[in-house]
Design a protein around this motif. Structure first.
Motif, PDB file in Angstrom:
ATOM      1  N   VAL A 154       0.866  -1.180   0.000  1.00  0.00           N
ATOM      2  CA  VAL A 154       0.000   0.000   0.000  1.00  0.00           C
ATOM      3  C   VAL A 154       0.898   1.223   0.000  1.00  0.00           C
ATOM      4  N   CYS A 155       0.873   1.969  -1.071  1.00  0.00           N
ATOM      5  CA  CYS A 155       1.725   3.139  -1.241  1.00  0.00           C
ATOM      6  C   CYS A 155       0.889   4.387  -0.957  1.00  0.00           C
ATOM      7  N   ILE A 156       1.329   5.209   0.015  1.00  0.00           N
ATOM      8  CA  ILE A 156       0.535   6.351   0.468  1.00  0.00           C
ATOM      9  C   ILE A 156       1.325   7.642   0.287  1.00  0.00           C
ATOM     10  N   ASP A 157       0.663   8.636  -0.298  1.00  0.00           N
ATOM     11  CA  ASP A 157       1.257   9.968  -0.435  1.00  0.00           C
ATOM     12  C   ASP A 157       0.133  10.981  -0.576  1.00  0.00           C
ATOM     13  N   VAL A 158       0.400  12.211  -0.149  1.00  0.00           N
ATOM     14  CA  VAL A 158      -0.621  13.254  -0.264  1.00  0.00           C
ATOM     15  C   VAL A 158      -0.685  13.829  -1.676  1.00  0.00           C
ATOM     16  N   ASP A 159       0.317  13.519  -2.494  1.00  0.00           N
ATOM     17  CA  ASP A 159       0.435  14.103  -3.830  1.00  0.00           C
ATOM     18  C   ASP A 159       0.088  13.043  -4.883  1.00  0.00           C
ATOM     19  N   ARG A 160      -1.024  13.239  -5.578  1.00  0.00           N
ATOM     20  CA  ARG A 160      -1.428  12.253  -6.584  1.00  0.00           C
ATOM     21  C   ARG A 160      -0.437  12.184  -7.738  1.00  0.00           C
ATOM     22  N   THR A 161       0.196  13.292  -8.049  1.00  0.00           N
ATOM     23  CA  THR A 161       1.192  13.281  -9.127  1.00  0.00           C
ATOM     24  C   THR A 161       2.320  12.310  -8.815  1.00  0.00           C
ATOM     25  N   LYS A 162       2.758  12.293  -7.565  1.00  0.00           N
ATOM     26  CA  LYS A 162       3.813  11.355  -7.163  1.00  0.00           C
ATOM     27  C   LYS A 162       3.313   9.915  -7.214  1.00  0.00           C
ATOM     28  N   LEU A 163       2.055   9.702  -6.859  1.00  0.00           N
ATOM     29  CA  LEU A 163       1.495   8.353  -6.934  1.00  0.00           C
ATOM     30  C   LEU A 163       1.444   7.867  -8.374  1.00  0.00           C
ATOM     31  N   ARG A 164       1.102   8.752  -9.290  1.00  0.00           N
ATOM     32  CA  ARG A 164       1.076   8.371 -10.703  1.00  0.00           C
ATOM     33  C   ARG A 164       2.469   8.024 -11.203  1.00  0.00           C
ATOM     34  N   LYS A 165       3.465   8.793 -10.768  1.00  0.00           N
ATOM     35  CA  LYS A 165       4.842   8.488 -11.162  1.00  0.00           C
ATOM     36  C   LYS A 165       5.276   7.135 -10.601  1.00  0.00           C
ATOM     37  N   ALA A 166       4.878   6.864  -9.361  1.00  0.00           N
ATOM     38  CA  ALA A 166       5.218   5.574  -8.761  1.00  0.00           C
ATOM     39  C   ALA A 166       4.531   4.430  -9.496  1.00  0.00           C
TER      40      ALA A 166
END
Length: 213
Positions: free
Chosen positions: A7-19
């Motif tokens: 489960v990968c968690i971040d407040v920034d959706r842009t970073k989640l898309r890159k991940a």
């Protein structure tokens, strides 16, 4: 596989898309990672206790789900809000944390000068998260305690600056309820120490050559 789901968690959706894009490049199966747009401190502190999800799943109504960040499929991976946890991650066994260290000036604190209680400040969820009241800022000591309480095994991996004060790290471990020993890895690039990673929640004595002592 040892790991069934990340489960990968971040407040920034842009970073989640890159991940998610990077995961697709390395051919990681989409059912092995779910990406959650949320404050990770709030998720650990409010959603999990001893590895079990304690957050009630949201009603499956359009009005209820509209309060969460929208879901999307990006490079075949699912990205959404904390409502995904009830579907994908009802239990967690371990936590890996790579928190912000306070900007580029952490190195100016000198060797062993980075104190987890004084220098690491993790932003809370000031406006509150869906279903939860606002969370306050936490320091690096409190962060480890929150993570340890959230897991079923108390196995926590903590990525830290190279100049982390070892006494402050030991005090954080005691505050989190750890006893015994931990493991500290040093990571070098071109002969220079770059970061350290601390491991908690297991007995690491087997890594030592006790015959020499």
């Amino acid at each position: 596989s040892v790991v069934s789901l990340v489960v990968c968690i971040d407040v920034d959706r842009t970073k989640l898309r890159k991940a998610a894009h990077n995961a697709s490049i390395y051919n990681i199966p989409p059912n092995r990672i779910v990406f959650v747009e949320a404050n990770s401190v709030a998720v650990m502190e409010r959603c999990y206790r001893d590895g079990t999800l304690v957050m009630d799943p949201p009603p499956r109504t359009a009005a209820a789900l509209s309060k969460y960040p929208p879901r999307e499929i990006y490079d075949d991976f699912t990205i959404g809000g904390v409502d995904l946890l009830a579907e994908y991650a009802k239990h967690i066994d371990a936590i890996f944390m790579d928190p912000p260290w306070g900007g580029i000036d952490y190195g100016a604190m000198g060797k062993d000068g980075y104190d987890l209680a004084r220098d690491m400040k993790i932003r809370g969820c000031e406006r509150g998260c869906v279903g939860f009241p606002p969370t306050k800022e936490v320091n690096g000591v409190r962060l480890l305690k929150i993570a340890a309480a959230a897991t079923s095994t108390r196995f926590v991996v903590y990525d830290l600056p190279r100049n982390t004060n070892k006494r402050s790290l030991a005090e954080a471990a005691l505050e989190a309820g750890y006893e015994g020993n931990s493991k500290l890895e040093e990571h070098y690039l071109n002969g220079r120490l770059k970061t350290v990673t601390a491991y908690f929640g297991q007995d690491f004595r087997h890594l030592l050559d006790l015959k020499k002592t």
